[in-house]
Write an enzyme that holds these catalytic residues in place. Structure first.
Site: not given
Lengths: 525, 525
Positions: B239-241, B391, B300, B263, B243
């Site tokens: 997921g997100s950075r 991103e 991703c 990831e 999170g």
């Protein structure tokens, strides 16, 4: 060789100018010459910068060349001769035979990693063929592991050779293709300089980039700055829980967090089952006392907890263990600080309610002498008293008396993560042992049968690691061939043209490494 | 099958009573029935407790039995039939063909792990013979890897099947012998329930302990409580950075810290070298636009950065890429939240100085439609503008124009850690490529040649991982056979009697696993 009080920054020898420190002779509690200069920020920067510069070429050294380098380090350490042993004795208080044995272990460890490098299994080389006819087509995929980058290593006080400048962390990081920056342990600065020079010379002997190895000297602040440096990509540490966790916090707070392999605190429970005690309580008691007091009890795998079922065979064991511990002399600890902590630890244990002092060893004659201690308590007191679970670094252990097999399991489930758990059992004890083993497996990295946990063999199958707090990362070991895995990360090459492929992934496999090809392992040679 | 809005706690289906949540149809921005009950603390406790109870028996399942279980999960997912695809389309806005393909990937992934389990190489079984004649004698040492314990898995929004309830994290954790507690992604609750029931049924079909799998539903708080639960020993997240880092912080603050495999963010630089552009700028441009907009850019490994040398072939590429992006329609994003973030991201990029908008795709017709965007800038602006490195999840990319090969290297050294780096090169570009490769290797988990990074093959050699911030742990992959390594830890058995040895370490090797014996790899079968 003159011990000059210098750091080693690449191929340079540098007298640090940020203050001075000296090693201490713990037997006499006096400082040892010369003074060592401490690293400035610029010294540290230079060491880390050189390591970063060395990484691209060093990680691509042919396996044979890297193996020869590790063997050269081993040879150069042997070439230091008796001076190394003498200086290490003076700085650590450890006896000559122990340090000669430790030197042998250090040299064998480097040679084992040379073999590991030559074998090439650590690379995890894996090839999946392209499937151009498939819908959608599959690309050619090839994977190998490379070093993570420059590694910071912190020497441990209790093994001034085998877990220090050229110890397991350094050997496995160099084997993985990672440059190393060691922070010398303040307790054995002269030993560190000598061994550091042996590595520095091997770098030159083998024509490697000078940044492959540096040795810095400094206090806790310099250690923290080393871990925080952006060039450093992993950390190896053996020492206290407090020290290890401090490095983990620094590593996690970085802009790019990095892994810390800290081997910390373990009390190494030993379960003595009735069948085993019946076959030889006195023999087991003697083995225990020998293991407890080896190296003044200053082993990570020291048996700090005994767990057994009440009964005549336990009474026999307890009496024999008390006698064996009483017969042990006091011996010099590594540093005045460690000695003070040990004294405080036994003071705390002796003051606990429902904890009985079973035996004390002989009184000490040197400045930092540790008197062995054996305590006894019941299972309810143990489970209710967190202080009984704290590692007391030194020759001190606690016997926990249980009434039932269920009590044994409660202790096994109650304790924190451990480097080792031990079971003394015969076939008669099988049912009780089978009830304990799942918990022991969840809690420890190594499970021993009918032995004692001190003496960590450097071998392929060794695991010197375990769940927190015995280490900061239970997925690895710091001793044995697979310690190399800590400093590797995988890289996949997709549809790489031949000129861009690493040779270990080339079709003709010129270095003859084992490879997994389309899912099947193919031995290399 | 009726979608009931229930969690799966072991073999029970439970309607949570701590509030309700519903999935959203992103194409129409309306809620989808039914309401799902959220987990109470007691629900979570029960799921984690069951997982802990299941661990001892599940990790000792014979390899063949564990492999059959994974295959049964695959079959039960296929048996869900078209309902699964229909519900996933409604919840994700993804088209039917993509979700059918993703179901195939999910099923193949489970079957690959069944093969990995049967092969047994993941166990790392290693035996060192006793050397009783040596001084001192060497013990018999045998090592294998076991599961780390119950694993918490967080499904990703962008792959409602392949990176969710029965996705790569779950498949690799179950393969490793770890029970799994999944927290359902709120964006596809119905899909999660359906797939969860397929796994739950497979647990019963195979006669395993019910605690091997649970599925909980809840908000961010429940996710945090799951990671904090003492029974959980590792975490898988995509997921997100933000999170991912939140979960890392919770995991590190535990009494027993645990690994988090998150990831997170990657912009996947693509280096376009002049020789390659000369051979087909238009073809490469079309390939880029296809990769950029695949799955509405919600991969991703989406190519968010192009890097190339100024020249006529770059001008040709830029014109062709602009035309190809312009020809792409807008497509529905996964959730209103993701769509808002994307809109904010392109707004920010469009407002930057010295950043030119090269092309926009067609305007959208659905509620959460993302319009593809391609920007262009010069290397100095890129290096000086951190926002260009963030991103922007969706079909947005930035072309960085360089003047020299040294500029290309500066970009390669400047970017953060990546899942992938790509080089388009012919033999004419060899010198420039060779100058880039060491940096690309240090920065990314997968290096592609003459392709595009979307499309992550599930294979033995795949690496879907990379240095921070692309993941929280560069030593591993979340896709491919070696993803199993994330959930394993080694245990050594010293001098174990035959009755206490795991069968994979027994002398007769009844499960025929490959083993390293006295330092040499021996294939098992």
């Amino acid at each position: 060789m003159q011990i000059a009080g210098e750091m080693l920054i690449g191929q340079a020898a540098v007298k640090g100018s940020a203050g001075q420190m000296k090693a201490t002779d713990p037997a006499r509690n006096i400082e040892i010459e010369p003074a060592f200069g401490m690293a400035t920020a610029a010294d540290l920067q230079r060491a880390c910068e050189l390591a970063a510069q060395a990484f691209d070429s060093y990680r691509e050294t042919a396996l044979e060349k890297r193996a020869q380098f590790l063997e050269q380090v081993a040879q150069n350490i042997l070439d230091l001769g008796p001076q190394l042993i003498e200086r290490a004795m003076q700085e650590s208080g450890l006896p000559q035979a122990r340090l000669e044995g430790e030197r042998g272990r250090t040299v064998n460890q480097l040679r084992l990693f040379a073999k590991v490098v030559r074998d090439g299994l650590f690379l995890g080389a894996t090839l999946d063929s392209a499937l151009p006819e498939r819908v959608p087509p599959r690309s050619d995929l090839r994977m190998r592991k490379i070093g993570v980058g420059p590694v910071a290593v912190f020497g441990a006080s209790n093994f001034p050779l085998a877990f220090s400048v050229a110890g397991g962390d350094t050997a496995s990081a160099l084997a993985a293709g990672c440059p190393v920056v060691v922070k010398a342990h303040p307790a054995h600065l002269g030993t560190s300089e000598l061994v550091g020079k042996a590595i520095q010379k091997a770098v030159a002997d083998c024509g490697l980039h000078e940044g492959v190895f540096s040795l810095v000297i400094g206090d806790v602040q310099i250690g923290g700055d080393l871990v925080a440096h952006p060039a450093i990509k992993a950390v190896g540490f053996t020492g206290s829980r407090g020290g290890g966790l401090a490095l983990v916090r620094i590593a996690q707070a970085r802009k790019e967090p990095i892994p810390v392999y800290a081997e910390m605190a373990s009390i190494n429970p030993v379960f003595l089952l009735p069948g085993a005690l019946k076959t030889g309580a006195a023999r087991i008691a003697q083995g225990f006392a020998d293991s407890l007091t080896m190296g003044s009890g200053q082993f990570c795998t020291n048996p700090g907890l005994l767990v057994a079922l009440e009964g005549p065979e336990l009474n026999e064991f307890a009496a024999a263990a008390a006698a064996a511990v009483q017969a042990k002399p006091s011996t010099t600890m590594l540093t005045p600080g460690i000695h003070q902590s040990y004294e405080a630890g036994v003071g705390k244990l002796s003051a606990l309610d429902k904890v009985e002092l079973l035996a004390q060893g002989g009184a000490g004659s040197t400045a930092c002498a540790a008197q062995p201690h054996l305590y006894s308590t019941d299972v309810e007191t143990f489970l209710a008293t967190p202080a009984l679970e704290d590692e007391n670094f030194g020759p001190s252990s606690v016997l926990v008396r249980c009434r039932t097999a269920a009590d044994l399991r409660r202790v096994a489930e109650h304790v924190e993560g451990q480097l080792t758990s031990t079971v003394h059992a015969t076939a008669d004890d099988r049912e009780i042992a089978a009830g304990l083993l799942p918990a022991l497996e969840r809690k420890a990295g190594r499970i021993l049968f009918n032995g004692f946990p001190t003496g960590v063999e450097v071998a392929h199958a060794m695991v010197h690691g375990g769940p927190f707090p015995s280490t900061s990362d239970p997925r690895t070991t710091s001793v044995g061939a697979t310690a190399i895995d800590r400093f590797l990360r995988p890289v996949c090459y997709q549809d790489a043209p031949e000129w861009a492929l690493p040779s270990t992934l080339a079709n003709d496999n010129p270095q003859k490494v084992p490879r997994v090809i389309d899912g099947t392992i193919q031995p290399g040679a």
